[in-house]
Design a protein around this motif. Structure first.
Motif, PDB file in Angstrom:
ATOM      1  N   HIS A  79       0.851  -1.197   0.000  1.00 50.70           N
ATOM      2  CA  HIS A  79       0.000   0.000   0.000  1.00 50.70           C
ATOM      3  C   HIS A  79       0.878   1.235   0.000  1.00 50.70           C
ATOM      4  N   VAL A  80       0.426   2.262  -0.707  1.00 50.78           N
ATOM      5  CA  VAL A  80       1.058   3.577  -0.675  1.00 50.78           C
ATOM      6  C   VAL A  80      -0.029   4.595  -0.359  1.00 50.78           C
ATOM      7  N   GLY A  81       0.164   5.368   0.689  1.00 49.14           N
ATOM      8  CA  GLY A  81      -0.818   6.362   1.095  1.00 49.14           C
ATOM      9  C   GLY A  81      -0.209   7.744   1.180  1.00 49.14           C
ATOM     10  N   THR A  82      -1.012   8.712   1.581  1.00 43.75           N
ATOM     11  CA  THR A  82      -0.574  10.100   1.705  1.00 43.75           C
ATOM     12  C   THR A  82      -0.827  10.587   3.121  1.00 43.75           C
ATOM     13  N   LEU A  83       0.203  11.129   3.741  1.00 45.62           N
ATOM     14  CA  LEU A  83       0.058  11.701   5.082  1.00 45.62           C
ATOM     15  C   LEU A  83      -0.650  13.052   5.004  1.00 45.62           C
ATOM     16  N   THR A  84      -1.593  13.244   5.909  1.00 46.26           N
ATOM     17  CA  THR A  84      -2.288  14.519   6.013  1.00 46.26           C
ATOM     18  C   THR A  84      -2.314  14.941   7.485  1.00 46.26           C
ATOM     19  N   GLY A  85      -2.835  16.129   7.745  1.00 48.28           N
ATOM     20  CA  GLY A  85      -2.979  16.569   9.124  1.00 48.28           C
ATOM     21  C   GLY A  85      -1.663  16.986   9.750  1.00 48.28           C
ATOM     22  N   SER A 122      -0.078 -12.274  13.225  1.00 48.79           N
ATOM     23  CA  SER A 122      -0.468 -13.668  13.463  1.00 48.79           C
ATOM     24  C   SER A 122       0.277 -14.633  12.551  1.00 48.79           C
ATOM     25  N   GLY A 123       1.306 -14.162  11.874  1.00 50.42           N
ATOM     26  CA  GLY A 123       2.090 -15.034  11.015  1.00 50.42           C
ATOM     27  C   GLY A 123       3.520 -14.547  10.880  1.00 50.42           C
ATOM     28  N   ARG A 124       4.306 -15.260  10.119  1.00 44.81           N
ATOM     29  CA  ARG A 124       5.735 -14.946   9.947  1.00 44.81           C
ATOM     30  C   ARG A 124       5.900 -13.777   8.969  1.00 44.81           C
ATOM     31  N   LEU A 125       5.532 -12.621   9.444  1.00 44.64           N
ATOM     32  CA  LEU A 125       5.531 -11.441   8.595  1.00 44.64           C
ATOM     33  C   LEU A 125       6.011 -10.218   9.365  1.00 44.64           C
ATOM     34  N   GLY A 126       6.589  -9.292   8.658  1.00 43.08           N
ATOM     35  CA  GLY A 126       6.977  -8.015   9.235  1.00 43.08           C
ATOM     36  C   GLY A 126       6.448  -6.888   8.375  1.00 43.08           C
ATOM     37  N   VAL A 127       6.194  -5.739   8.992  1.00 39.44           N
ATOM     38  CA  VAL A 127       5.703  -4.564   8.273  1.00 39.44           C
ATOM     39  C   VAL A 127       6.623  -3.383   8.584  1.00 39.44           C
ATOM     40  N   THR A 128       7.056  -2.704   7.540  1.00 37.55           N
ATOM     41  CA  THR A 128       7.911  -1.523   7.679  1.00 37.55           C
ATOM     42  C   THR A 128       7.249  -0.337   7.005  1.00 37.55           C
ATOM     43  N   VAL A 129       7.222   0.794   7.697  1.00 30.48           N
ATOM     44  CA  VAL A 129       6.741   2.042   7.097  1.00 30.48           C
ATOM     45  C   VAL A 129       7.944   2.766   6.511  1.00 30.48           C
ATOM     46  N   VAL A 130       7.892   3.050   5.213  1.00 31.33           N
ATOM     47  CA  VAL A 130       8.965   3.774   4.525  1.00 31.33           C
ATOM     48  C   VAL A 130       8.457   5.172   4.188  1.00 31.33           C
ATOM     49  N   LEU A 131       9.240   6.185   4.547  1.00 28.39           N
ATOM     50  CA  LEU A 131       8.874   7.587   4.306  1.00 28.39           C
ATOM     51  C   LEU A 131       9.841   8.231   3.318  1.00 28.39           C
ATOM     52  N   PRO A 132       9.456   9.370   2.725  1.00 29.44           N
ATOM     53  CA  PRO A 132      10.361  10.049   1.789  1.00 29.44           C
ATOM     54  C   PRO A 132      11.648  10.500   2.466  1.00 29.44           C
ATOM     55  N   SER A 133      12.667  10.721   1.641  1.00 21.46           N
ATOM     56  CA  SER A 133      13.914  11.288   2.154  1.00 21.46           C
ATOM     57  C   SER A 133      13.674  12.731   2.606  1.00 21.46           C
ATOM     58  N   ARG A 142       4.710  13.670   0.470  1.00 27.74           N
ATOM     59  CA  ARG A 142       4.032  13.307   1.717  1.00 27.74           C
ATOM     60  C   ARG A 142       3.520  11.861   1.675  1.00 27.74           C
ATOM     61  N   TRP A 143       4.096  11.060   0.830  1.00 26.06           N
ATOM     62  CA  TRP A 143       3.659   9.668   0.734  1.00 26.06           C
ATOM     63  C   TRP A 143       4.290   8.811   1.832  1.00 26.06           C
ATOM     64  N   TYR A 144       3.677   7.665   2.073  1.00 20.21           N
ATOM     65  CA  TYR A 144       4.296   6.637   2.916  1.00 20.21           C
ATOM     66  C   TYR A 144       4.047   5.285   2.250  1.00 20.21           C
ATOM     67  N   ARG A 145       4.996   4.401   2.421  1.00 16.05           N
ATOM     68  CA  ARG A 145       4.956   3.067   1.829  1.00 16.05           C
ATOM     69  C   ARG A 145       4.754   2.033   2.914  1.00 16.05           C
ATOM     70  N   CYS A 146       3.912   1.032   2.669  1.00 15.45           N
ATOM     71  CA  CYS A 146       3.712  -0.078   3.600  1.00 15.45           C
ATOM     72  C   CYS A 146       4.379  -1.312   3.004  1.00 15.45           C
ATOM     73  N   ASP A 147       5.571  -1.631   3.488  1.00 14.13           N
ATOM     74  CA  ASP A 147       6.353  -2.749   2.960  1.00 14.13           C
ATOM     75  C   ASP A 147       6.213  -3.977   3.855  1.00 14.13           C
ATOM     76  N   VAL A 148       6.006  -5.130   3.238  1.00 17.01           N
ATOM     77  CA  VAL A 148       5.778  -6.377   3.970  1.00 17.01           C
ATOM     78  C   VAL A 148       6.876  -7.369   3.616  1.00 17.01           C
ATOM     79  N   THR A 149       7.342  -8.090   4.628  1.00 13.56           N
ATOM     80  CA  THR A 149       8.384  -9.092   4.422  1.00 13.56           C
ATOM     81  C   THR A 149       7.991 -10.412   5.080  1.00 13.56           C
TER      82      THR A 149
END
Length: 296
Positions: A79-85, A122-133, A142-149
């Motif tokens: 998923h790729v979203g946009t930060l607001t607020g 609940s499984g062998r998974l990890g989630v990392t939030v990646v932000l712009p430089s 202002r995007w953010y990336r939801c990376d899964v491993t």
């Protein structure tokens, strides 16, 4: 090129004026008015549903090399979203524990769980939030990336190479889902949770993820009885036995809590396991009832 055309047009107009000539019929003497308006600069935004050979902590464009998920990879952007607020109004990308980071983490948890079919914890998974430089953030990103491993085990977060998307990985048969284990104990601490088939002899079983309250990490760490009791309630629901004081005589608990930085970023998911120390189990305790999980 535009400057050259403008100078040429001005020179041509002057020559025509000096010569006292007019343009032939049908000739447009105003060249500049036919130029298209400049295209607005487009801010780079990464793509979702692509994979990567290696993980990124910061989304530098120089390190962005997406590939199809059919190729061997370690990371999948779900998923790729946009930060607001408030989190988007800072002069720099959100730091650990900030409002912006917590907002991005919460959104990633929601979107990733939806894509996987269950809570990613609940499984062998990890989630990392990646932000712009920082440079991209200063430029308006202002995007953010939801990376899964896919990780090696609940005790080892090393990232495995894989092929194929993780979408739906925790639905149906779900080979990555946590199920039954044999804990290796060192004194009173769990050194390792060794996964085994639920039809083999085992002493522990994953029963679910408890969402802990939004308190400080220090307070959470002090109130281990509350966590134990919450996991007991999850055992009762999972095994279909009464949620009362007799649970202490049915099963013990093992739980894994988030690391402190994960906690600061909003991860409140505690992984709960039932634990039977004095006898072997050879079936899942899901819906086992009083007969499967008796008071002893």
């Amino acid at each position: 090129m535009r400057r050259w055309l403008a100078a040429f047009a001005g020179g041509a107009a002057l020559t025509l004026a000096l010569a006292g000539c007019s343009a032939p019929a049908g000739v447009d003497t105003d060249l500049i008015d036919d130029w298209p308006a400049p295209v607005a600069a487009q801010q780079f935004v990464p793509a979702a549903d692509v994979c990567h050979h290696s993980s990124q902590q910061v989304g530098f464009l120089s390190g962005y090399n997406p590939m199809p998920c059919t190729e061997a990879h370690r990371v999948e952007t779900m998923h790729v979203g946009t930060l607001t607020g408030p989190g988007a109004e800072r002069d720099a990308p959100p730091q650990a524990g900030s409002v912006g980071m917590r907002a991005a983490q919460s959104a990633c948890d929601t979107e990733v769980n939806k894509a996987l079919g269950a809570d990613w914890r609940s499984g062998r998974l990890g989630v990392t939030v990646v932000l712009p430089s920082p440079q991209a953030w200063s430029g308006g990103a202002r995007w953010y990336r939801c990376d899964v491993t896919e990780i090696a085990s609940i005790d080892d977060t090393a990232v495995d190479l894989r092929t194929g998307s993780l979408r739906g990985a925790l639905s149906g048969a779900a080979p990555l889902a946590y199920r039954c284990f044999n804990p290796k104990l060192v004194k009173d601490d769990v050194d390792e949770m060794v996964p085994v088939s639920c039809t083999a002899k085992h002493h522990a079983e994953f029963v679910g993820v408890w969402q802990a309250p939004d308190v400080t990490y220090a307070e959470f760490s002090r109130t281990i009885k509350r966590t134990h009791r919450a996991c007991q309630s999850m055992i009762a629901k999972y095994a279909k036995v009464p949620d009362n004081s007799q649970l202490d005589f049915r099963a013990g608990t093992i739980y894994y809590q988030p690391y402190e930085e994960e906690w600061k970023n909003g991860n409140r998911g505690v992984q709960c396991f039932l634990w039977i120390s004095d006898r072997n189990l050879t079936r899942s305790m899901k819906n086992a009832g009083n007969k499967g999980l008796p008071v002893t």
